[in-house]
Write an enzyme that holds these catalytic residues in place. Structure first.
Site, PDB file in Angstrom:
ATOM      1  N   HIS A   1     -11.796  -5.989  -3.201  1.00  0.00           N
ATOM      2  CA  HIS A   1     -11.253  -6.215  -1.932  1.00  0.00           C
ATOM      3  C   HIS A   1     -12.078  -6.874  -1.007  1.00  0.00           C
ATOM      4  CE1 HIS A   1      -7.792  -4.318   0.137  1.00  0.00           C
ATOM      5  NE2 HIS A   1      -8.546  -4.361   1.434  1.00  0.00           N
TER       6      HIS A   1
ATOM      7  N   ASP B   1      -7.218  -0.419  -4.845  1.00  0.00           N
ATOM      8  CA  ASP B   1      -8.551  -0.224  -4.901  1.00  0.00           C
ATOM      9  C   ASP B   1      -9.032   0.388  -3.369  1.00  0.00           C
ATOM     10  OD1 ASP B   1      -8.376  -2.176  -2.972  1.00  0.00           O
ATOM     11  OD2 ASP B   1      -8.761  -3.908  -4.100  1.00  0.00           O
TER      12      ASP B   1
ATOM     13  N   TYR C   1       0.934  -1.484   0.131  1.00  0.00           N
ATOM     14  CA  TYR C   1      -0.195   0.021   0.136  1.00  0.00           C
ATOM     15  C   TYR C   1       0.827   1.338   0.073  1.00  0.00           C
ATOM     16  CZ  TYR C   1      -4.273  -2.401   1.464  1.00  0.00           C
ATOM     17  OH  TYR C   1      -5.299  -3.312   1.411  1.00  0.00           O
TER      18      TYR C   1
END
Length: 469
Positions: free
Chosen positions: A350, A266, A238
């Site tokens: 996700h 996402d 991330y």
């Protein structure tokens, strides 16, 4: 220096916060604002023994990395800090247990839904909420699984299949099944060995593991848990608001021997996971601390929402490792990822945890087949996750063009109560289902799976009429 319970209890607020971990007492006041999980998590344990909370998420090695030597204030006998009966702890709340307090025999579990039921009974309520919750009304979470049920198989007969070969390659790494361990954070909440148990099981079963950016075990420890030096581990990324932290994540992954970077895009913001938030609001009210946030929001508070496609250029300049873009939710973005040189993409919403009513990844795969079929024939590998619970689900995705499928929650659920053995039993079940249904379809290898082996008409009616690429 020997400390008493009374001395430690006095440091129980944001201005002076001490916690005891395995008998060592630390002043973490200066660390509160930089704690990735937020200050509230630590403040719940201020002036108390934080060992159980710490161990449920972190490995002991993290202390020396996160705290300076000056943070150590002294030592205390852990028995002196044992919880008193009048100190409630909502974090210890569990779902109703099985009658004898132990999980059922592994061999009595015959599908992935069985593992979910056991996990629901055994996990803490807050852990269950974090693992299982979806966004808003959880429509996307449910539709992820329903999409597979809307596709029918078209079995072939009299094919004389003597044996089946379930092997394939993921980013040039061999795997015995077309499945991999999706990046799932905080696995220690399910079992003390956490991601290390996942690594050991994946190695023994010949699978690939993607290590979560929010892993509760350091990558070095996970790598040591592999069963062979060539066992691949990929690192999820991330992008952090503090870009230096992302650079260090990549450098650390390279040093540890990671074989690819899976950048997850996402969730520029965190979905409203109401079950997760509701449970943590209850905990917050009980402990009279500040604003209550779900575990997901706390964990994701450092993610940068300010990135665009140029992040792939930046990432390519930083590492030579293969790059996979996780979180593709429409054919247009699949094409853009290809144009930006990604070695792979993951069709994913996700697990229904970000934007509710986002379309199912399987529908996105059908979009690609209809509007950009060249991607399926390209060198860019296409992965898919979300809602996969059966061997038939796996085969449907492969027949429609996916290279392999990822599972997240099932791996966490199989850890609960069983550890590595539970994970291996879950993989064994999937392996049996995949092999059996390949025989029904009349194929002896994954390469023989074709789109005409599935009927997608019930799902295709949800495709939009046209797309501008």
């Amino acid at each position: 220096m020997k400390l008493t319970r009374q001395e430690i209890n006095r440091h129980n607020n944001q201005e002076s916060c001490w916690v005891a971990i395995h008998g060592a007492v630390y002043d973490v006041t200066e660390f509160l604002d930089s704690h990735p999980g937020g200050a509230t998590v630590i403040l719940r344990c201020a002036g108390k023994d934080a060992t159980e909370d710490f161990d449920s998420v972190h490995s002991l090695e993290l202390l020396s990395e996160a705290l300076p030597e000056t943070a150590l204030q002294g030592y205390v006998d852990p028995a002196e800090l044992e919880k008193r009966a009048d100190e409630p702890n909502m974090m210890d709340e569990k779902q109703p247990k099985l009658d004898d307090g132990s999980p059922p025999p592994l061999q009595s579990l015959i599908n992935l839904h069985d593992f979910e039921k056991v996990a629901h009974q055994r996990l803490r309520a807050t852990t269950w909420a974090y693992y299982s919750s979806g966004a808003d009304d959880e429509i996307s979470k449910r539709n992820n699984a329903l999409a597979y049920q809307k596709i029918s198989l078209r079995p072939r007969i009299l094919r004389k299949v003597l044996a089946v070969d379930t092997t394939t390659t993921i980013l040039e790494h061999s795997t015995t099944l077309p499945i991999y361990v999706s990046p799932v954070g905080l696995a220690k909440l399910a079992h003390p060995n956490g991601e290390c148990a996942l690594a050991a099981a994946a190695g023994k079963e010949g699978l690939v593991q993607v290590l979560a950016n929010g892993s509760s075990m350091p990558i070095e420890q996970v790598v040591k848990s592999r069963t062979s030096p060539n066992q691949p581990i990929f690192q999820q990324l991330y992008v952090s608001k503090d870009i230096q932290k992302s650079i260090e994540t990549i450098r650390r992954a390279e040093r540890a021997g990671a074989s690819a970077i899976w950048i997850t895009v996402d969730s520029p913001v965190v979905g409203k996971r109401e079950m997760d938030e509701r449970l943590n609001l209850t905990v917050t009210a009980t402990h009279h601390t500040g604003e209550g946030k779900g575990v997901a929001k706390i964990m994701a508070s450092s993610i940068s929402p300010f990135i665009d496609w140029e992040i792939l250029t930046w990432l390519r300049q930083l590492t030579d490792l293969p790059i996979v873009v996780k979180g593709i939710q429409c054919v247009e973005d699949a094409v853009l990822a290809y144009q930006h040189g990604a070695q792979g993409i993951v069709l994913s919403n996700h697990g229904g945890r970000s934007q509710d009513t986002a379309q199912s990844p399987l529908l996105t795969l059908l979009e690609i087949r209809k509007f950009a079929p060249h991607l399926i024939e390209s060198n860019m590998q296409i992965f898919i996750d979300g809602g996969i619970r059966r061997g038939t689900d796996v085969l449907k995705a492969i027949a429609l063009g996916a290279t392999a499928v990822g599972l997240g929650r099932p791996f966490l659920f199989s850890l609960s109560g069983y550890g590595e053995n539970g994970v291996r039993r879950m993989i064994e079940i999937l392996r049996q289902e995949i092999e059996t249904n390949m025989v029904f379809l009349g194929v002896s290898s994954l390469e023989e799976l074709r789109p005409e082996m599935v009927n997608t008409s019930r799902l295709e009616k949800h495709l939009i009429g046209s797309v501008k690429l």
